[in-house]
Design an enzyme around this catalytic site. Structure first.
Site, PDB file in Angstrom:
ATOM      1  N   GLY A  13     -10.573   7.429  -0.369  1.00 55.60           N
ATOM      2  CA  GLY A  13      -8.808   6.968  -0.503  1.00 55.60           C
ATOM      3  C   GLY A  13      -8.853   9.116  -1.676  1.00 55.60           C
ATOM      4  O   GLY A  13      -8.377   8.881  -1.990  1.00 55.60           O
ATOM      5  N   SER A  15      -7.272  11.213  -0.715  1.00 54.98           N
ATOM      6  CA  SER A  15      -6.159  12.390   0.286  1.00 54.98           C
ATOM      7  C   SER A  15      -5.325  12.200  -1.122  1.00 54.98           C
ATOM      8  O   SER A  15      -3.534  12.856  -0.459  1.00 54.98           O
ATOM      9  CB  SER A  15      -6.021  11.854   1.652  1.00 54.98           C
ATOM     10  OG  SER A  15      -4.921  10.344   1.367  1.00 54.98           O
ATOM     11  N   ARG A  16      -5.113  11.256  -1.819  1.00 52.42           N
ATOM     12  CA  ARG A  16      -3.584  11.134  -2.768  1.00 52.42           C
ATOM     13  C   ARG A  16      -4.304  10.409  -4.035  1.00 52.42           C
ATOM     14  O   ARG A  16      -4.704   9.918  -4.493  1.00 52.42           O
ATOM     15  CB  ARG A  16      -2.601  10.524  -2.659  1.00 52.42           C
ATOM     16  CG  ARG A  16      -2.437   8.801  -1.410  1.00 52.42           C
ATOM     17  CD  ARG A  16      -1.241   8.708  -1.248  1.00 52.42           C
ATOM     18  NE  ARG A  16      -0.772   9.432   0.233  1.00 52.42           N
ATOM     19  CZ  ARG A  16      -1.315   9.102   1.877  1.00 52.42           C
ATOM     20  NH1 ARG A  16      -2.140   8.531   2.161  1.00 52.42           N
ATOM     21  NH2 ARG A  16      -0.637   9.988   2.307  1.00 52.42           N
ATOM     22  N   GLY A  19      -7.856   9.699  -6.084  1.00 46.95           N
ATOM     23  CA  GLY A  19      -8.916  10.402  -5.316  1.00 46.95           C
ATOM     24  C   GLY A  19      -8.802  11.581  -5.512  1.00 46.95           C
ATOM     25  O   GLY A  19      -9.259  12.562  -5.552  1.00 46.95           O
ATOM     26  N   LYS A  38      -8.040   7.659   5.148  1.00 53.10           N
ATOM     27  CA  LYS A  38      -7.329   7.236   6.557  1.00 53.10           C
ATOM     28  C   LYS A  38      -6.283   8.779   6.548  1.00 53.10           C
ATOM     29  O   LYS A  38      -5.863   8.874   8.113  1.00 53.10           O
ATOM     30  CB  LYS A  38      -6.635   6.466   7.199  1.00 53.10           C
ATOM     31  CG  LYS A  38      -7.609   5.487   6.846  1.00 53.10           C
ATOM     32  CD  LYS A  38      -6.757   3.885   7.310  1.00 53.10           C
ATOM     33  CE  LYS A  38      -6.401   3.303   6.088  1.00 53.10           C
ATOM     34  NZ  LYS A  38      -5.365   2.261   6.510  1.00 53.10           N
ATOM     35  N   ASP A  70     -11.594   5.742   7.578  1.00 50.45           N
ATOM     36  CA  ASP A  70     -11.305   3.669   7.266  1.00 50.45           C
ATOM     37  C   ASP A  70     -12.845   3.284   7.077  1.00 50.45           C
ATOM     38  O   ASP A  70     -13.365   3.238   7.415  1.00 50.45           O
ATOM     39  CB  ASP A  70     -10.800   3.410   8.214  1.00 50.45           C
ATOM     40  CG  ASP A  70     -10.091   1.611   8.522  1.00 50.45           C
ATOM     41  OD1 ASP A  70     -11.144   0.802   7.322  1.00 50.45           O
ATOM     42  OD2 ASP A  70      -8.972   1.466   9.291  1.00 50.45           O
ATOM     43  N   TYR A 164      -6.136 -10.604  -4.883  1.00 52.06           N
ATOM     44  CA  TYR A 164      -6.505  -9.651  -5.745  1.00 52.06           C
ATOM     45  C   TYR A 164      -7.844  -9.248  -6.858  1.00 52.06           C
ATOM     46  O   TYR A 164      -8.198  -8.213  -6.445  1.00 52.06           O
ATOM     47  CB  TYR A 164      -5.560  -8.534  -5.960  1.00 52.06           C
ATOM     48  CG  TYR A 164      -5.114  -7.333  -6.550  1.00 52.06           C
ATOM     49  CD1 TYR A 164      -5.408  -6.196  -5.349  1.00 52.06           C
ATOM     50  CD2 TYR A 164      -5.143  -6.895  -7.777  1.00 52.06           C
ATOM     51  CE1 TYR A 164      -5.561  -4.891  -6.264  1.00 52.06           C
ATOM     52  CE2 TYR A 164      -5.643  -5.679  -8.444  1.00 52.06           C
ATOM     53  CZ  TYR A 164      -5.737  -4.594  -7.768  1.00 52.06           C
ATOM     54  OH  TYR A 164      -6.126  -3.770  -8.346  1.00 52.06           O
ATOM     55  N   LYS A 168     -11.441  -6.965  -6.841  1.00 49.81           N
ATOM     56  CA  LYS A 168     -12.010  -5.991  -7.738  1.00 49.81           C
ATOM     57  C   LYS A 168     -12.947  -6.143  -8.448  1.00 49.81           C
ATOM     58  O   LYS A 168     -13.423  -5.066  -8.871  1.00 49.81           O
ATOM     59  CB  LYS A 168     -10.311  -5.619  -8.699  1.00 49.81           C
ATOM     60  CG  LYS A 168      -9.220  -5.512  -8.157  1.00 49.81           C
ATOM     61  CD  LYS A 168      -9.494  -4.004  -7.018  1.00 49.81           C
ATOM     62  CE  LYS A 168     -10.109  -2.680  -8.151  1.00 49.81           C
ATOM     63  NZ  LYS A 168     -10.122  -1.411  -7.483  1.00 49.81           N
TER      64      LYS A 168
END
Length: 275
Positions: A13, A15-16, A19, A38, A70, A164, A168
Site C-alpha cells: 500500500g 502509493s499514497r 505508505g 495496486k 494486490d 473492521y 485490525k
C-alpha cells in the site's frame, strides 16, 4: 543509531498516504524501497501511483522498485517478494501498510466487504510475512512491522464496526505470535498505530471527510516512528504494540506541532481503539 542506508524495505500500500510517507522517510536514510501497491495508473480522485512515489523516493536519496501488487493474490505476493529480493539482493524489512476500512456493523455490512477487509488487513499480514520470511532470516536486522492497534477489548470499539475491528486486531494478534515464533531467527515483529487521527484518503472518503482531516496529523509522524523502529535490533524492540507519539517521545521528540495537518489550535482527535 543505525541508518537504513542500503537496506531494503518492502512496503505494501505504498502509493499514497502513510505508505508513501514511510517510503520517503526510508529513502531519506538511503534505503532501497519497494513500493508495492495496486495503483499502477492514476486514480480519478486520489493522487499518486507506485511510479510517482518511486520518482519521489529516488529524488529523496533512495533506490526504488515499483511493483504492482494486490495483497489478496498469494501467488503474486510471493512473486513480488522474490522479484524485490532478486533486484536488491535481499529484504530487510516488511511494512504491512495496505488496509481496507468500512465502519459499519454486522447488520448492514455486505459479506463481500467483510471479506475484503479480512483479506487486505489480517490475511495479508500472514501471506506477506510468510513470503518475506526466507529473506528476513538472512538479514542481520530483519523486521516485520504491521500498522495495527493495541488490543483494546472495550466493547465500544466493537459496537458500531465490529467487522473492521476484528480484522485490525487480527493483524496485531498475528504480530504478537510472529514475534515469539520468529525470535529464534533474530527477526523483530512489532505493530504501530497513531495516537491521533492521520489525515489520509481513508479519512476523507470513508470516515469523516475534510473537516475531520483538519483535526488530524500528517502521515509523516507515522513515517518517522517507522524509521525509528526499523533502526533498532530485535533485541532492543520486538513483540511491542507501539503508538507513534509515545515512541517518538522516547526518542526525545518534544515538539509535535509540525505534524499537524492544518494550522490552528483545534483539538486533535484520538485515533480508533485508543481510550
Amino acid at each position: 543509531m543505525n541508518t537504513l542506508k542500503g537496506r531494503t524495505v518492502f512496503i505494501t500500500g505504498g502509493s499514497r498516504g502513510i505508505g508513501r510517507a514511510i517510503a520517503l522517510a526510508c529513502a531519506r536514510q538511503g534505503a532501497n524501497v519497494v513500493i508495492a501497491a495496486k495503483s499502477d495508473t492514476p486514480h480519478p480522485k486520489l493522487p499518486g501511483t507506485i511510479h510517482t512515489v518511486a520518482e519521489e523516493v529516488r529524488a529523496a536519496g533512495g533506490q526504488a522498485l515499483p511493483l504492482v501488487l494486490d495483497v489478496r493474490d498469494d501467488q503474486l505476493v510471493k512473486q513480488r517478494m522474490d522479484e524485490a529480493a532478486d533486484h536488491f539482493g535481499g529484504i530487510d524489512a516488511l511494512v504491512n501498510n495496505a488496509g481496507a476500512i468500512r465502519l459499519t456493523g454486522v447488520e448492514n455490512l455486505k459479506a463481500s466487504r467483510y471479506d475484503l477487509m479480512h483479506q487486505v488487513n489480517a490475511r495479508a499480514v500472514f501471506t506477506c510475512s510468510q513470503a518475506a520470511l526466507p529473506y528476513l532470516k538472512k538479514s542481520d536486522r530483519g523486521h516485520i512491522l504491521s500498522l495495527s492497534p493495541p488490543l483494546n477489548l472495550n466493547s465500544k470499539w466493537f459496537a458500531q464496526y465490529g467487522p473492521y475491528t476484528t480484522t485490525k486486531y487480527a493483524m496485531t494478534m498475528l504480530s504478537i505470535g510472529m514475534a515469539e515464533e520468529f525470535q529464534r531467527y533474530g527477526i523483530a515483529v512489532n505493530t504501530l498505530w497513531p495516537k491521533t487521527l492521520i489525515a489520509t484518503a481513508a479519512i476523507e472518503f470513508e470516515v469523516g471527510g475534510p473537516a475531520m482531516m483538519a483535526q488530524g496529523r500528517k502521515p509523516d509522524i507515522m513515517a518517522d516512528a517507522t524509521v525509528s523502529i526499523l533502526n533498532r535490533s530485535a533485541d532492543e524492540l520486538s513483540g511491542q504494540n507501539l503508538i507513534d507519539e509515545d515512541l517518538l517521545r522516547q526518542d526525545g521528540v518534544t515538539d509535535f506541532e509540525h505534524y499537524r495537518y492544518a494550522a490552528g489550535d483545534k483539538p486533535l482527535l484520538p485515533d480508533l481503539f485508543l481510550d
